[in-house]
Design a protein around this motif. Structure first.
Motif, PDB file in Angstrom:
ATOM      1  N   CYS A 138      -4.654  -4.427   2.049  1.00 16.28           N
ATOM      2  CA  CYS A 138      -4.788  -4.277   3.650  1.00 16.28           C
ATOM      3  C   CYS A 138      -3.581  -3.370   4.170  1.00 16.28           C
ATOM      4  O   CYS A 138      -3.539  -2.569   4.815  1.00 16.28           O
ATOM      5  CB  CYS A 138      -5.317  -5.448   4.456  1.00 16.28           C
ATOM      6  SG  CYS A 138      -5.603  -5.002   6.162  1.00 16.28           S
ATOM      7  N   LEU A 139      -2.381  -4.039   3.624  1.00 14.81           N
ATOM      8  CA  LEU A 139      -1.067  -3.532   4.332  1.00 14.81           C
ATOM      9  C   LEU A 139      -0.564  -2.356   3.607  1.00 14.81           C
ATOM     10  O   LEU A 139       0.202  -1.933   3.671  1.00 14.81           O
ATOM     11  CB  LEU A 139      -0.298  -4.639   4.331  1.00 14.81           C
ATOM     12  CG  LEU A 139      -0.497  -5.882   5.062  1.00 14.81           C
ATOM     13  CD1 LEU A 139       0.618  -6.838   5.311  1.00 14.81           C
ATOM     14  CD2 LEU A 139      -0.738  -5.633   6.690  1.00 14.81           C
ATOM     15  N   GLY A 140      -1.225  -2.214   2.156  1.00 19.27           N
ATOM     16  CA  GLY A 140      -0.679  -1.138   1.317  1.00 19.27           C
ATOM     17  C   GLY A 140       0.499  -1.661   0.603  1.00 19.27           C
ATOM     18  O   GLY A 140       1.368  -0.776   0.060  1.00 19.27           O
ATOM     19  N   VAL A 141       0.826  -2.891   0.443  1.00 18.85           N
ATOM     20  CA  VAL A 141       1.898  -3.642  -0.302  1.00 18.85           C
ATOM     21  C   VAL A 141       1.398  -3.718  -1.616  1.00 18.85           C
ATOM     22  O   VAL A 141       0.555  -4.520  -2.022  1.00 18.85           O
ATOM     23  CB  VAL A 141       2.447  -4.739   0.397  1.00 18.85           C
ATOM     24  CG1 VAL A 141       3.502  -5.353  -0.574  1.00 18.85           C
ATOM     25  CG2 VAL A 141       2.641  -4.638   1.769  1.00 18.85           C
ATOM     26  N   GLU A 142       2.073  -2.864  -2.771  1.00 17.67           N
ATOM     27  CA  GLU A 142       1.822  -3.185  -4.039  1.00 17.67           C
ATOM     28  C   GLU A 142       1.870  -4.374  -4.877  1.00 17.67           C
ATOM     29  O   GLU A 142       1.039  -5.012  -5.593  1.00 17.67           O
ATOM     30  CB  GLU A 142       2.410  -2.077  -5.019  1.00 17.67           C
ATOM     31  CG  GLU A 142       1.963  -0.622  -4.473  1.00 17.67           C
ATOM     32  CD  GLU A 142       2.715   0.472  -5.274  1.00 17.67           C
ATOM     33  OE1 GLU A 142       3.189   0.136  -6.164  1.00 17.67           O
ATOM     34  OE2 GLU A 142       2.139   1.688  -5.013  1.00 17.67           O
ATOM     35  N   GLU A 143       3.004  -5.251  -4.542  1.00 17.65           N
ATOM     36  CA  GLU A 143       3.379  -6.314  -4.963  1.00 17.65           C
ATOM     37  C   GLU A 143       4.117  -7.191  -4.367  1.00 17.65           C
ATOM     38  O   GLU A 143       5.172  -6.689  -3.549  1.00 17.65           O
ATOM     39  CB  GLU A 143       4.095  -6.142  -6.479  1.00 17.65           C
ATOM     40  CG  GLU A 143       4.415  -7.171  -7.351  1.00 17.65           C
ATOM     41  CD  GLU A 143       5.183  -6.740  -8.619  1.00 17.65           C
ATOM     42  OE1 GLU A 143       5.343  -8.012  -9.411  1.00 17.65           O
ATOM     43  OE2 GLU A 143       5.301  -5.551  -8.777  1.00 17.65           O
ATOM     44  N   PHE A 144       3.853  -8.571  -4.299  1.00 10.79           N
ATOM     45  CA  PHE A 144       4.548  -9.631  -3.573  1.00 10.79           C
ATOM     46  C   PHE A 144       5.635 -10.314  -4.550  1.00 10.79           C
ATOM     47  O   PHE A 144       5.229 -10.473  -5.734  1.00 10.79           O
ATOM     48  CB  PHE A 144       3.846 -10.593  -2.837  1.00 10.79           C
ATOM     49  CG  PHE A 144       3.194 -10.224  -1.805  1.00 10.79           C
ATOM     50  CD1 PHE A 144       3.761 -10.249  -0.359  1.00 10.79           C
ATOM     51  CD2 PHE A 144       1.848  -9.333  -1.899  1.00 10.79           C
ATOM     52  CE1 PHE A 144       2.956  -9.795   0.693  1.00 10.79           C
ATOM     53  CE2 PHE A 144       1.117  -8.686  -0.611  1.00 10.79           C
ATOM     54  CZ  PHE A 144       1.799  -8.988   0.700  1.00 10.79           C
ATOM     55  N   PRO A 145       6.809 -10.667  -4.112  1.00  7.77           N
ATOM     56  CA  PRO A 145       7.654 -11.423  -5.049  1.00  7.77           C
ATOM     57  C   PRO A 145       7.166 -12.602  -5.676  1.00  7.77           C
ATOM     58  O   PRO A 145       6.719 -13.544  -4.794  1.00  7.77           O
ATOM     59  CB  PRO A 145       8.818 -11.517  -4.280  1.00  7.77           C
ATOM     60  CG  PRO A 145       8.582 -11.587  -2.982  1.00  7.77           C
ATOM     61  CD  PRO A 145       7.286 -10.519  -3.020  1.00  7.77           C
ATOM     62  N   ASP A 146       7.295 -12.862  -7.102  1.00  2.37           N
ATOM     63  CA  ASP A 146       6.850 -14.039  -7.750  1.00  2.37           C
ATOM     64  C   ASP A 146       5.281 -14.691  -7.343  1.00  2.37           C
ATOM     65  O   ASP A 146       5.171 -15.688  -6.783  1.00  2.37           O
ATOM     66  CB  ASP A 146       7.837 -15.296  -7.408  1.00  2.37           C
ATOM     67  CG  ASP A 146       9.306 -14.831  -8.015  1.00  2.37           C
ATOM     68  OD1 ASP A 146       9.324 -14.097  -8.966  1.00  2.37           O
ATOM     69  OD2 ASP A 146      10.270 -15.118  -7.528  1.00  2.37           O
ATOM     70  N   SER A 147       4.506 -13.487  -7.117  1.00  2.00           N
ATOM     71  CA  SER A 147       3.057 -13.899  -6.684  1.00  2.00           C
ATOM     72  C   SER A 147       2.317 -14.832  -7.374  1.00  2.00           C
ATOM     73  O   SER A 147       1.315 -15.539  -6.941  1.00  2.00           O
ATOM     74  CB  SER A 147       2.399 -12.583  -6.636  1.00  2.00           C
ATOM     75  OG  SER A 147       2.198 -11.972  -7.937  1.00  2.00           O
ATOM     76  N   ASP A 148       2.783 -15.222  -8.519  1.00  2.00           N
ATOM     77  CA  ASP A 148       2.189 -16.584  -9.299  1.00  2.00           C
ATOM     78  C   ASP A 148       2.297 -17.701  -8.683  1.00  2.00           C
ATOM     79  O   ASP A 148       1.754 -18.787  -9.126  1.00  2.00           O
ATOM     80  CB  ASP A 148       2.653 -16.320 -10.826  1.00  2.00           C
ATOM     81  CG  ASP A 148       2.192 -15.256 -11.567  1.00  2.00           C
ATOM     82  OD1 ASP A 148       0.966 -14.497 -11.015  1.00  2.00           O
ATOM     83  OD2 ASP A 148       2.811 -14.958 -12.592  1.00  2.00           O
ATOM     84  N   SER A 149       3.363 -17.905  -7.804  1.00  2.00           N
ATOM     85  CA  SER A 149       3.811 -19.227  -7.185  1.00  2.00           C
ATOM     86  C   SER A 149       2.959 -19.486  -5.998  1.00  2.00           C
ATOM     87  O   SER A 149       3.154 -20.534  -5.520  1.00  2.00           O
ATOM     88  CB  SER A 149       5.381 -18.968  -6.722  1.00  2.00           C
ATOM     89  OG  SER A 149       6.242 -18.607  -7.897  1.00  2.00           O
ATOM     90  N   TYR A 150       1.984 -18.736  -5.397  1.00  2.00           N
ATOM     91  CA  TYR A 150       1.150 -18.878  -4.280  1.00  2.00           C
ATOM     92  C   TYR A 150       0.018 -18.084  -4.326  1.00  2.00           C
ATOM     93  O   TYR A 150      -0.015 -16.930  -5.082  1.00  2.00           O
ATOM     94  CB  TYR A 150       2.042 -18.598  -2.988  1.00  2.00           C
ATOM     95  CG  TYR A 150       3.053 -17.268  -2.979  1.00  2.00           C
ATOM     96  CD1 TYR A 150       2.163 -16.062  -2.675  1.00  2.00           C
ATOM     97  CD2 TYR A 150       4.279 -17.237  -3.424  1.00  2.00           C
ATOM     98  CE1 TYR A 150       2.819 -14.960  -2.810  1.00  2.00           C
ATOM     99  CE2 TYR A 150       4.752 -16.094  -3.469  1.00  2.00           C
ATOM    100  CZ  TYR A 150       4.273 -14.816  -3.089  1.00  2.00           C
ATOM    101  OH  TYR A 150       4.936 -13.695  -3.294  1.00  2.00           O
ATOM    102  N   GLU A 151      -1.089 -18.465  -3.795  1.00  2.00           N
ATOM    103  CA  GLU A 151      -2.254 -17.856  -3.436  1.00  2.00           C
ATOM    104  C   GLU A 151      -2.700 -17.064  -2.027  1.00  2.00           C
ATOM    105  O   GLU A 151      -3.313 -16.136  -2.146  1.00  2.00           O
ATOM    106  CB  GLU A 151      -3.460 -18.629  -3.848  1.00  2.00           C
ATOM    107  CG  GLU A 151      -3.472 -19.186  -5.390  1.00  2.00           C
ATOM    108  CD  GLU A 151      -3.800 -18.285  -6.270  1.00  2.00           C
ATOM    109  OE1 GLU A 151      -4.276 -17.142  -5.913  1.00  2.00           O
ATOM    110  OE2 GLU A 151      -3.632 -18.304  -7.522  1.00  2.00           O
ATOM    111  N   THR A 152      -1.944 -17.608  -1.125  1.00  2.00           N
ATOM    112  CA  THR A 152      -2.422 -17.205   0.330  1.00  2.00           C
ATOM    113  C   THR A 152      -1.097 -16.764   0.845  1.00  2.00           C
ATOM    114  O   THR A 152       0.056 -16.789   0.634  1.00  2.00           O
ATOM    115  CB  THR A 152      -2.944 -18.363   0.813  1.00  2.00           C
ATOM    116  OG1 THR A 152      -1.813 -19.338   1.205  1.00  2.00           O
ATOM    117  CG2 THR A 152      -4.055 -18.916   0.290  1.00  2.00           C
ATOM    118  N   LEU A 153      -1.408 -16.124   2.024  1.00  2.00           N
ATOM    119  CA  LEU A 153      -0.439 -15.641   2.939  1.00  2.00           C
ATOM    120  C   LEU A 153       0.463 -16.885   3.475  1.00  2.00           C
ATOM    121  O   LEU A 153       1.722 -16.674   3.533  1.00  2.00           O
ATOM    122  CB  LEU A 153      -0.951 -14.890   4.118  1.00  2.00           C
ATOM    123  CG  LEU A 153       0.042 -14.301   5.149  1.00  2.00           C
ATOM    124  CD1 LEU A 153       0.981 -13.350   4.263  1.00  2.00           C
ATOM    125  CD2 LEU A 153      -0.797 -13.482   6.267  1.00  2.00           C
TER     126      LEU A 153
END
Length: 427
Positions: free
Chosen positions: A367-382
């Motif tokens: 939705c925001l156009g952010v390609e990647e969040f840091p260490d996204s394997d560590s969490y599932e939700t905002l």
């Protein structure tokens, strides 16, 4: 002159054949060839065989092209030099007349071969690889057979060098998901794949990248029956939260007794009885899934089980959610638009969103156009992302900046992050 010119034309045509065959046979796509083989095309099978063992094929082509180039240079120089010398002598009769005539003859022959024996044939071969490959495969196999002694010699040497360098000597085609997606994109771009089918196929591939927790009903929102619920309790829950199936628990959601279907309770009421959770309508066959599964793995698990509903457990065997077969299949049909439909992500204005803390981080990124969040394997939700970045349990008005956006906690439900205001900020 006429005889030499004839042989130059023959050499150009022959070189063009080998050039177009080289490009077409190398560029022919395995997916299309396999379809043609299924339709009964013998030539398509020959092309696949030739691609799998391309050493002899390339050796024959290089032998032929190099031999033709040498012959073309010899014959071309003898053919055009005298005539070019005569033409040039009208404007120049110096001591370098022979050298200039030879150079012009060389450039003329080279240009003819580049244009008609190399560039144009190869562009045609790239434009229509499968169609041309089917037509030239048999003549090419005949050429390989005619040049077999030379092919065996040079091919053996090349195989030896490649093996010493630890480079594969045979072509191996592995069709990946990225290849299929690229084909789908091309088909959608030219209109051969309808947009709805294109979207559904894309949703299928995304199942592998999405976790089961992104579509499940979370623990706090689960509605279940206690084994000791009265007729009034059961009726109230069904009226307020109508579902086809309900979990039956013993005092706690983590003590699951079984599963009951709402139509079984309806039969009791229609028979003039009060709704009760008797043993004859409560099924002990409860389906459990770990929360670590992807949607693709969950779909495969549902295929092997009779129940259309499953309790989702974490690594401590605690119930964290509930998922149905319909939840997973709706992803294939509708994609992840259901998340937006549930008002988890609400656009308030230009550059501003009100987002539920339980919104999947992958949906937030899209939705925001952010390609990647840091260490996204560590969490599932905002909410998980906010806690990961703040390194603490947030409270109201806590905020952080990330990728040009300001994430601010605007609503808490006890210790749970309920709502966040996301705003785009200037650099």
């Amino acid at each position: 002159m006429d005889s030499n010119l004839f042989w130059i034309v023959v050499l150009i045509v022959t070189s063009a054949f080998f050039a177009i065959a080289e490009i077409a046979l190398a560029a022919a796509r395995q997916l299309k060839l396999n379809i043609l083989v299924d339709e009964g095309s013998e030539n398509a099978k020959l092309v696949l065989d030739l691609q799998a063992k391309s050493g002899a094929f390339f050796a024959a082509i290089q032998i032929a092209l190099n031999a033709i180039a040498i012959l073309g240079g010899i014959i071309g120089e003898n053919t055009f030099t005298p005539y070019l010398k005569t033409l040039i002598s009208y404007v120049y009769e110096g001591r370098f007349l022979d050298e200039v005539s030879f150079t012009c003859s060389f450039l003329l022959v080279t240009s003819l071969f580049i244009l008609f024996a190399d560039l144009i044939p190869k562009r045609i071969g790239m434009a229509l690889p499968e169609k041309i490959a089917l037509r030239v495969v048999r003549p090419m196999m005949f050429s390989v057979m005619v040049l077999k002694p030379f092919v065996l010699f040079f091919n053996s040497l090349s195989d030896l060098i490649l093996k010493l360098c630890r480079i594969p000597t045979e072509r191996v085609d592995i069709v990946t998901a990225q290849d299929i997606v690229a084909i789908m994109d091309a088909g959608a771009a030219n209109g051969s794949i309808p947009s709805q089918e294109y979207q559904m196929i894309g949703n299928v591939f995304e199942l592998e990248n999405r976790s089961l927790t992104s579509v499940m009903c979370v623990r706090d929102d689960m509605v279940y029956f206690d084994i000791n619920d009265t007729h009034a309790d059961i009726s109230e829950k069904i009226i307020q939260h109508p579902h086809n199936f309900y979990l039956v628990c013993d005092n706690s959601l983590d003590q699951i007794v079984g599963l009951v279907e709402s139509k079984a309770l309806l039969k009791q009421v229609l028979a003039g009885e009060q709704a009760r959770l008797s043993s004859d309508i409560v099924s002990k066959d409860v389906f459990y899934l770990p929360d670590s599964l992807s949607l693709s793995e969950a779909l495969e698990a549902f295929k092997c089980h009779t129940q259309p509903i499953a309790a989702v457990l974490n690594e401590y065997s605690l119930v964290v959610g509930l998922v149905t077969m319909k939840d997973v299949m709706s992803v294939v049909v509708d994609g992840f638009t259901g998340v937006l439909a549930d008002q988890l992500i609400v656009k308030r204005g230009e550059g501003s969103w009100l987002i539920d803390g339980s919104a999947a981080i992958i949906d937030v990124g899209r939705c925001l156009g952010v390609e990647e969040f840091p260490d996204s394997d560590s969490y599932e939700t905002l909410a998980g992302f906010i806690m990961y970045k703040l390194k603490k349990l947030p409270k109201l008005t806590d905020n952080l900046l990330f990728e040009g956006y300001r994430f601010e906690v605007v609503d808490m439900d006890n210790l749970k992050i309920s709502k966040l205001l996301v705003s785009k900020v200037d650099a």
